[in-house]
Scaffold this motif. Structure first.
Motif, short mmCIF file in Angstrom:
data_model
loop_
_atom_site.label_atom_id
_atom_site.label_comp_id
_atom_site.label_asym_id
_atom_site.label_seq_id
_atom_site.Cartn_x
_atom_site.Cartn_y
_atom_site.Cartn_z
N LEU A 28 0.85 -1.20 0.00
CA LEU A 28 0.00 0.00 0.00
C LEU A 28 0.88 1.25 0.00
CD1 LEU A 28 -2.95 0.93 0.12
CD2 LEU A 28 -2.77 0.91 2.61
N GLN A 29 0.77 2.04 -1.09
CA GLN A 29 1.57 3.25 -1.21
C GLN A 29 0.83 4.50 -0.73
OE1 GLN A 29 2.83 3.52 -5.28
NE2 GLN A 29 4.42 1.95 -5.05
N ASP A 30 -0.53 4.47 -0.78
CA ASP A 30 -1.28 5.66 -0.36
C ASP A 30 -2.74 5.26 -0.11
OD1 ASP A 30 -1.87 8.22 0.32
OD2 ASP A 30 -1.97 8.98 -1.73
N ILE A 31 -3.43 6.06 0.70
CA ILE A 31 -4.88 5.89 0.96
C ILE A 31 -5.53 7.23 0.65
CG2 ILE A 31 -6.68 5.35 2.64
CD1 ILE A 31 -4.59 3.80 4.23
N GLN A 32 -6.50 7.21 -0.25
CA GLN A 32 -7.22 8.43 -0.63
C GLN A 32 -8.69 8.27 -0.26
OE1 GLN A 32 -6.51 9.29 -4.75
NE2 GLN A 32 -4.28 9.57 -4.47
N SER A 46 -7.79 7.70 10.61
CA SER A 46 -7.49 7.18 11.95
C SER A 46 -8.31 5.94 12.27
CB SER A 46 -7.75 8.26 13.01
OG SER A 46 -9.13 8.59 13.05
N ASN A 47 -9.40 5.71 11.50
CA ASN A 47 -10.25 4.54 11.74
C ASN A 47 -10.06 3.45 10.69
OD1 ASN A 47 -12.32 5.04 14.08
ND2 ASN A 47 -12.14 7.00 12.99
N VAL A 48 -9.08 3.65 9.79
CA VAL A 48 -8.73 2.60 8.82
C VAL A 48 -7.62 1.76 9.43
CG1 VAL A 48 -7.74 2.13 6.56
CG2 VAL A 48 -9.43 3.97 6.83
N PRO A 49 -7.85 0.45 9.63
CA PRO A 49 -6.88 -0.39 10.36
C PRO A 49 -5.69 -0.85 9.51
CG PRO A 49 -8.77 -1.70 9.75
CD PRO A 49 -9.08 -0.30 9.29
N VAL A 50 -5.30 -0.09 8.49
CA VAL A 50 -4.11 -0.41 7.70
C VAL A 50 -3.33 0.88 7.52
CG1 VAL A 50 -5.07 -2.42 6.52
CG2 VAL A 50 -5.37 -0.13 5.54
N VAL A 52 0.04 2.97 5.29
CA VAL A 52 0.88 3.02 4.08
C VAL A 52 2.17 2.24 4.36
CG1 VAL A 52 2.21 4.53 2.56
CG2 VAL A 52 -0.10 5.19 3.30
N GLY A 53 2.56 1.41 3.38
CA GLY A 53 3.76 0.58 3.52
C GLY A 53 3.45 -0.84 3.92
N GLN A 54 2.18 -1.07 4.37
CA GLN A 54 1.80 -2.43 4.73
C GLN A 54 1.48 -3.24 3.48
OE1 GLN A 54 -0.98 -1.36 8.39
NE2 GLN A 54 -0.84 -3.56 8.05
N ASN A 55 1.51 -4.54 3.66
CA ASN A 55 1.09 -5.47 2.61
C ASN A 55 -0.44 -5.61 2.72
OD1 ASN A 55 1.42 -7.36 0.47
ND2 ASN A 55 1.15 -9.00 1.97
N PHE A 56 -1.18 -5.20 1.70
CA PHE A 56 -2.64 -5.24 1.71
C PHE A 56 -3.11 -6.48 0.97
CE2 PHE A 56 -6.97 -4.28 0.67
CZ PHE A 56 -7.44 -3.49 1.72
N ASP A 57 -3.95 -7.27 1.66
CA ASP A 57 -4.49 -8.46 0.99
C ASP A 57 -6.01 -8.44 1.10
OD1 ASP A 57 -5.15 -9.33 3.57
OD2 ASP A 57 -3.27 -10.41 3.78
N ASP A 58 -6.65 -9.45 0.52
CA ASP A 58 -8.10 -9.47 0.40
C ASP A 58 -8.83 -9.45 1.75
OD1 ASP A 58 -7.71 -9.55 -2.28
OD2 ASP A 58 -7.94 -11.72 -2.47
N ARG A 59 -8.29 -10.13 2.74
CA ARG A 59 -9.02 -10.23 4.02
C ARG A 59 -9.14 -8.88 4.74
NH1 ARG A 59 -5.39 -9.96 8.11
NH2 ARG A 59 -3.20 -10.32 7.57
N MET A 60 -8.32 -7.92 4.37
CA MET A 60 -8.36 -6.62 5.03
C MET A 60 -9.55 -5.77 4.57
SD MET A 60 -4.37 -5.52 5.08
CE MET A 60 -3.13 -6.48 5.97
N THR A 61 -10.18 -6.15 3.46
CA THR A 61 -11.31 -5.37 2.95
C THR A 61 -12.43 -5.29 3.98
OG1 THR A 61 -10.77 -6.10 0.71
CG2 THR A 61 -12.97 -5.18 1.08
N GLU A 63 -12.29 -5.77 7.17
CA GLU A 63 -11.86 -5.08 8.37
C GLU A 63 -11.98 -3.57 8.21
OE1 GLU A 63 -7.96 -6.32 9.35
OE2 GLU A 63 -8.45 -8.46 9.46
N VAL A 64 -11.58 -3.06 7.03
CA VAL A 64 -11.64 -1.62 6.79
C VAL A 64 -13.10 -1.15 6.79
CG1 VAL A 64 -11.21 0.20 5.10
CG2 VAL A 64 -9.47 -1.55 5.53
N VAL A 65 -13.96 -1.88 6.08
CA VAL A 65 -15.37 -1.47 5.98
C VAL A 65 -16.03 -1.49 7.35
CG1 VAL A 65 -17.61 -2.08 5.02
CG2 VAL A 65 -15.57 -2.18 3.58
#
Length: 764
Positions: A28-32, A46-50, A52-61, A63-65
């Motif tokens: 993950l390079q950026d969150i917009q 502040s409420n997104v649990p990932v 920048v720089g982390q490895n983002f995979d499918d299961r995190m979807t 969690e974010v929502v």
């Protein structure tokens, strides 16, 4: 729970869809964030649990929502990818910009707004439509529980500027369902009519216009079933039970029928009664339940309480009394064993006084009958509480015990008082043709400088009146409770202003008094003073005034002159068991006073006065009050009658309301009220909180019936005047203010009627 399940399901769907959005993991390079209007991006990030720089995979979807949904700020959340950039698209919930409630009468706006706030619905908060729907449902259920079966609750949401919404709660209360009939079945020992008298629910009498007995309420019905249970179990029916209570509603939802089915069971009597855990004969004798008596649950609890109170007198603060019943089904008896567990004898280490911001600690400590470093006594603590409560500058008092850390035989007493103003201040300026400019001022303090002493200063000045009064009283002149007081006064008045017999009076004097306590509730008071008085007649002075001064040989009336040097003494006995001085709710007060012009005075006379009042709690907020008084006076020695200026008067806000002040009783030769030497008065009253103003401290309303009059020697019951009305008393910072509206019930043509009356100062 259902709401959370929906969110998880939604997140799972996104997870499945995401297989087509990104097929592999990425750094993950950026969150917009897009779609924001009022909320800043920092809140979202502040409420997104990932990060920048982390490895983002499918299961995190998911969690974010879910994390963003849990904030309660968004109606919709969607994720997408552009290269190694995570796009978060949100739809904000609108903020609540306005709340209006319409149609509610029985439940106030404040109560409803507090309930909404507890459910997350308040000005400035995000609008949660699920919470709004839940509030509607709960409010409608609340109305149903009150008997408003046809009640309807709905809401409308209207968009406003700036991403806000206006919420309007629409209430249609409908009418409270009326109880048409109550039927009790299964009863054998007692007739249905007797049982119905125990219920607060049922059809009301035609004469009970203000009664709410026929208004159905689930809570009231539960209380009625408890009353039935207590009634039977206090009469030996241990196995009594309510089998069912069915409430049937008419088709139009405006009438209710109640059917109560009961099973009485057998009646039980008291078998053997034993007391264990003590050898005290005094405690053993406190058993009120005797073998062979019908068993009573209430008497059993009373016996337990008596045991506990008696042991509390001897310092056993934490004594327990357990009762072990043994039921004999064959003989239908109940054997009882009262097991007394005295525990450790307890001492009071320290007494702490709290809440007294105006009053010195000493004022409360001297009323304590429970002393430090002595055995704890429940009886002494209760006496202390009652004595402090009766101080006129105390509205409430609470005494609690707290164990002393590290010991098992010591407690501290925490005395928490709530003070109230007992001051009275009056001031006025006026004008009349007869008196000219009128000026008066007065100040009474029953807690002068926080010492518990009372001080009163009053003065008035006009062309027809000059008055000055100074009084002081110290209820603890000596450490053992003997009180002492002084009084100085000067009074020059024209009686014409009171519409009573016309004469001028000029007097001054002084007195000293002592009060001796005879017990917790009884006291004896003595007063001795001297007075100089001069009476001046006018052209309109009536015959009985001129005859008293100049004599009347034809009538056999001796002349007494117009100047008098008096030595005035009085003795009074007071018994006071009221729970408080201002607005008492229980107890009685009796006062017997003998006042006399002592031998050696120019005028020798006596006045004997009795007044009594009794207070009975009807409910927690309503008190029944009964008051009465009788007074008689006469001359003795060289004085053949009570001096006319010592006569009693009746009429007005302090005696018989609805009639002019001092206007009742015999008239003199000029047609003015002359008073009398015999006075009678009585009042029956109900006191209650003023509707819609029950939160105002020191405010009470009342409905009352007054009766009374004054007479010359002979009592005539046909001359008693009656009135009925309503009143309100407010203990304001300037003193008690009383307003009453009364209608005379048997006024004669020559009576002076005054329906609306007002006074400063009150008789509680």
């Amino acid at each position: 729970m259902r709401k959370q399940t929906l969110r998880l399901s939604f997140a799972s769907c996104l997870f499945a869809i995401s297989q087509g959005v990104w097929a592999d993991n990425f750094i993950l390079q950026d969150i917009q964030v897009s779609g924001l209007k009022r909320i800043n991006a920092g809140t979202v990030l502040s409420n997104v649990p990932v990060r920048v720089g982390q490895n983002f995979d499918d299961r995190m979807t998911g969690e974010v929502v879910n994390s963003l949904y849990r904030t309660g700020l968004f109606d919709d959340v969607a994720l997408s990818r552009r290269g190694n950039v995570l796009i978060v698209k949100v739809t904000e919930r609108s903020a609540i910009g306005d709340i209006k409630i319409d149609g509610n009468k029985t439940i106030t706006d404040k109560v409803l707004l507090d309930a909404m706030r507890g459910g997350g619905l308040a000005l400035g908060r995000p609008l949660d439509r699920a919470a709004l729907a839940q509030f509607e449902k709960e409010l409608q259920q609340q109305y149903v529980s009150r008997g408003n079966y046809s009640a309807r609750v709905s809401s409308t949401v209207t968009p406003m500027d700036g991403g806000r919404s206006a919420v309007k709660i629409n209430v249609q209360e409908g009418g409270v369902a009326k109880i048409r009939n109550v039927k009790i079945t299964g009863n054998k020992a007692f007739p249905e009519a007797t049982l119905k008298k125990l219920l607060e629910s049922g059809p009301k009498s035609r004469l009970a216009i203000l009664s709410t007995k026929d208004q159905y309420s689930k809570g009231k019905l539960v209380g009625d079933l408890d009353n039935l249970t207590a009634f039977y179990r206090d009469r030996g029916f241990l196995r009594f039970e309510v089998l069912s209570s069915q409430v049937s509603l008419s088709d139009d939802k405006r009438a209710v029928n109640i059917n109560i089915d009961i099973r009485e069971g057998d009646q039980y009597r008291v078998g053997k009664v034993d007391v264990t855990g003590t050898q005290s004969a005094a405690i053993q004798k406190m058993v009120t339940m005797k073998q062979g008596q019908v068993f009573s649950q209430r008497k059993m609890r009373e016996t337990q309480k008596n045991f506990s109170s008696e042991m509390g007198k001897y310092g056993y603060a934490f004594a327990k009394v357990d009762v072990v019943p043994r039921v004999n089904e064959i003989n239908k008896t109940v054997d009882l064993t009262f097991d007394l567990k005295q525990g450790q004898r307890t001492y009071v280490r320290r007494i702490n006084v709290r809440g007294n911001f105006r009053t010195n600690d000493e004022v409360f400590r001297r009323e304590m009958r429970q002393l430090e470093s002595s055995f704890y006594s429940k009886e002494s603590v209760e006496k202390s509480r009652r004595r402090i409560q009766r101080l006129p500058f105390v509205s409430a008092v609470k005494i609690e015990t707290s164990p002393v850390a590290g010991t098992n035989d010591q407690v501290d007493l925490d005395v928490t008082v709530t003070e109230q103003s007992s001051n009275q201040f009056t001031a006025g300026v006026g004008y009349s043709q007869s008196a000219g400019i009128l000026f008066n001022v007065g100040l009474t303090q029953n807690n002068f400088m926080g010492t518990g002493k009372s001080l009163s200063i009053a003065g008035a000045n006009s062309e027809s009146e000059r008055k000055f009064n100074l009084s002081y009283n110290n209820p603890y002149h000596t450490i053992d409770g003997i009180g002492r007081g002084f009084k100085l006064y000067y009074d020059k008045t024209d009686a014409t202003d009171d519409d009573t017999s016309d004469y001028l009076s000029d007097k001054y004097g002084a007195s000293v008094n002592y009060t001796f306590p005879l017990g917790e509730d009884d006291s004896l008071r003595f007063s001795l003073g001297a007075e100089q008085r001069k009476i001046t007649t006018t052209a309109s002075s009536p015959d009985h005034v001129t005859d008293f001064i100049d004599g009347n040989a034809a009538e056999g009336i001796e002349a007494h002159g117009d100047e008098y040097t008096q030595f005035i003494g009085s003795m009074s006995y007071v018994n006071d068991t009221r729970d408080r001085t201002i607005f008492p709710t229980s107890g009685r007060r009796h006062s017997l006073v003998l006042e006399a012009g002592l031998p050696g005075s120019d005028l020798e006379y006596y006045k004997l006065k009795y007044s009594g009042s009794a207070y009975y709690p009807v409910t927690d907020n309503i008190t029944a009050v009964m008051k009465g008084g009788i007074a008689y006076g006469d001359g003795y020695g060289n004085t053949s009658e009570l001096p006319f200026f010592e006569n009693f008067y009746s009429g007005g806000i302090r005696t018989v309301r609805g009639f002019e002040h001092n206007s009742l009783g015999p008239d003199d030769s000029s047609g003015d009220a002359k008073g009398g030497n015999l006075s009678l008065n009585a009042t029956a009253e109900l006191r209650f909180p003023v509707p819609l103003l029950s939160d105002v401290k020191g405010l009470k309303g009342s409905v009352f019936v007054d009766a009374g009059n004054v007479f010359e020697d002979d009592f005539d019951q046909d001359e008693i005047r009656y009135s009925a009305g309503v009143g309100v008393t407010w203990v304001s910072p300037l003193g008690p203010l009383t307003l009453s509206y009364a209608k005379p019930l048997n006024a004669e043509d020559d009576d002076e009627v005054q329906e609306l009356q007002f006074s400063v100062g009150a008789n509680f």
